[in-house]
Design an enzyme around this catalytic site. Structure first.
Site, mmCIF file in Angstrom:
data_model
loop_
_atom_site.group_PDB
_atom_site.id
_atom_site.type_symbol
_atom_site.label_atom_id
_atom_site.label_comp_id
_atom_site.label_asym_id
_atom_site.label_seq_id
_atom_site.Cartn_x
_atom_site.Cartn_y
_atom_site.Cartn_z
ATOM 1 N N ARG A 1 0.217 17.292 -5.466
ATOM 2 C CA ARG A 1 0.657 16.369 -4.785
ATOM 3 C C ARG A 1 1.302 17.075 -3.465
ATOM 4 O O ARG A 1 1.622 16.115 -2.547
ATOM 5 C CB ARG A 1 1.511 15.487 -5.393
ATOM 6 N N ARG B 1 3.283 -0.767 -15.510
ATOM 7 C CA ARG B 1 4.385 0.573 -15.371
ATOM 8 C C ARG B 1 5.650 0.267 -14.699
ATOM 9 O O ARG B 1 5.795 -0.586 -13.488
ATOM 10 C CB ARG B 1 3.560 1.577 -14.645
ATOM 11 N N ARG C 1 6.314 4.989 -2.903
ATOM 12 C CA ARG C 1 5.246 6.026 -3.330
ATOM 13 C C ARG C 1 4.377 6.064 -2.431
ATOM 14 O O ARG C 1 3.942 7.263 -2.069
ATOM 15 C CB ARG C 1 4.728 5.498 -4.731
ATOM 16 N N ARG D 1 -1.592 -4.108 -11.191
ATOM 17 C CA ARG D 1 -2.070 -3.238 -12.398
ATOM 18 C C ARG D 1 -1.536 -3.360 -13.614
ATOM 19 O O ARG D 1 0.211 -3.458 -13.852
ATOM 20 C CB ARG D 1 -1.974 -1.800 -11.783
ATOM 21 N N LYS E 1 -7.816 6.569 -9.191
ATOM 22 C CA LYS E 1 -7.891 7.905 -9.635
ATOM 23 C C LYS E 1 -8.125 7.869 -11.129
ATOM 24 O O LYS E 1 -8.866 8.504 -11.787
ATOM 25 C CB LYS E 1 -6.747 8.960 -9.228
HETATM 26 P P1 AMP Z 1 0.964 8.922 -11.186
HETATM 27 O O1 AMP Z 1 0.751 8.278 -12.459
HETATM 28 O O2 AMP Z 1 -0.147 10.068 -10.772
HETATM 29 O O3 AMP Z 1 1.181 7.760 -10.186
HETATM 30 O O4 AMP Z 1 2.429 9.766 -11.202
HETATM 31 C C1 AMP Z 1 3.553 8.769 -11.395
HETATM 32 C C2 AMP Z 1 4.912 9.619 -11.039
HETATM 33 O O5 AMP Z 1 5.009 10.769 -11.563
HETATM 34 C C3 AMP Z 1 4.896 9.973 -9.646
HETATM 35 O O6 AMP Z 1 5.390 8.789 -8.726
HETATM 36 C C4 AMP Z 1 5.854 10.956 -9.530
HETATM 37 O O7 AMP Z 1 7.268 10.532 -9.990
HETATM 38 C C5 AMP Z 1 5.397 11.633 -10.774
HETATM 39 N N1 AMP Z 1 4.210 12.844 -10.595
HETATM 40 C C6 AMP Z 1 3.209 12.709 -10.925
HETATM 41 N N2 AMP Z 1 2.446 13.754 -10.602
HETATM 42 C C7 AMP Z 1 3.135 14.492 -9.845
HETATM 43 C C8 AMP Z 1 3.088 15.782 -9.275
HETATM 44 N N3 AMP Z 1 1.666 16.306 -9.153
HETATM 45 N N4 AMP Z 1 4.097 16.229 -8.458
HETATM 46 C C9 AMP Z 1 5.200 15.682 -8.358
HETATM 47 N N5 AMP Z 1 5.509 14.370 -9.357
HETATM 48 C C10 AMP Z 1 4.582 13.759 -10.000
#
Ligand code: AMP
Length: 214
Positions: free
Chosen positions: A88, A160, A171, A127, A13
């Site tokens: 999400r 990360r 996740r 990554r 994404k």
């Molecule tokens: P990402 O970079 O999108 O993989 O997000 C990293 C982390 O941020 C996720 O594993 C969640 O802990 C938190 N997070 C990001 N977006 C959301 C969302 N829309 N709802 C809840 N938690 C989020």
């Protein structure tokens, strides 16, 4: 045009969002990026979110919904936006629908990037992100990045905190449980545009571009 990118962690994404921004100049709305910045700056939001993020759990719906509502009202969102990592959950998707109605905006397409589950763990643990320019790389498929230096800007590449094997597994479980139901949710609304993500990023982008220009 207002686009949402849907897909498991590691589906690509962020990579496709960067390409869309380059090509079309859309505003990038990534809840993960906003939360990571808040954690790095040790803001109250970041302090509250960090525990969830480190475990690979979702940050509470009300928190992220508030963030996105505010972000959607920033001037750059007027020219089109990309939602990356939000919504999400079905609760978040419903709240997004309401917020967009209130703002007189709508989603034009939900691009669902589909990747085999086995490949996701491999991609996530390989990554690396550039601390300086934010570009995303894979140390396995891009061995030129193995020295930890960004090929784009010379910045330092980092992993990360939540891209470790233990957190990645959780996740992916959280994705299956809470986020995958959004595929049916947006299919029902006639917005779902599936894309085969098991390919090189540029090939995936060919399909993404075709959707945007359709
Ligand atoms: P990402 O970079 O999108 O993989 O997000 C990293 C982390 O941020 C996720 O594993 C969640 O802990 C938190 N997070 C990001 N977006 C959301 C969302 N829309 N709802 C809840 N938690 C989020």
């Amino acid at each position: 045009m207002n686009i949402m990118l849907l897909g498991a962690p590691g589906a690509g994404k962020g990579t496709q969002a960067a390409k869309l921004i380059d090509a079309y100049g859309f505003a990038h709305i990534s809840t993960g990026d906003i939360l990571r910045k808040s954690v790095a700056n040790k803001t109250p939001l970041g302090m509250a979110a960090k525990g969830y993020m480190d475990k690979g759990e979702l940050v509470p719906d009300m928190v992220v919904i508030g963030l996105v509502k505010a972000r959607l009202q920033e001037p750059d969102a007027e020219g089109g936006f990309i939602l990356d990592g939000f919504p999400r959950t079905v609760v978040q998707a419903d709240a997004l629908g309401t917020a967009l109605d209130e703002l007189g905006k709508k989603l034009d397409a939900v691009i669902s990037i589909e990747v085999e589950k086995d490949a996701l763990v491999e991609r996530l643990t390989a990554r690396r992100t550039c601390k300086q320019c934010g570009a995303i790389f894979n140390v396995v498929s891009q061995p030129e990045t193995a020295n930890g230096v960004c090929p784009a800007c010379g910045g330092e590449l980092m992993q990360r905190d939540d891209d470790t094997v233990a957190t990645v597994t959780n996740r992916l479980d959280v994705y299956e449980r809470s986020t995958a139901p959004l595929i049916a949710y947006y299919a029902e609304k006639g917005l779902l545009r599936p894309v085969n993500g098991n390919r090189a990023a540029d090939d995936v982008f060919g399909d993404v571009r075709a959707i945007v220009e359709a």
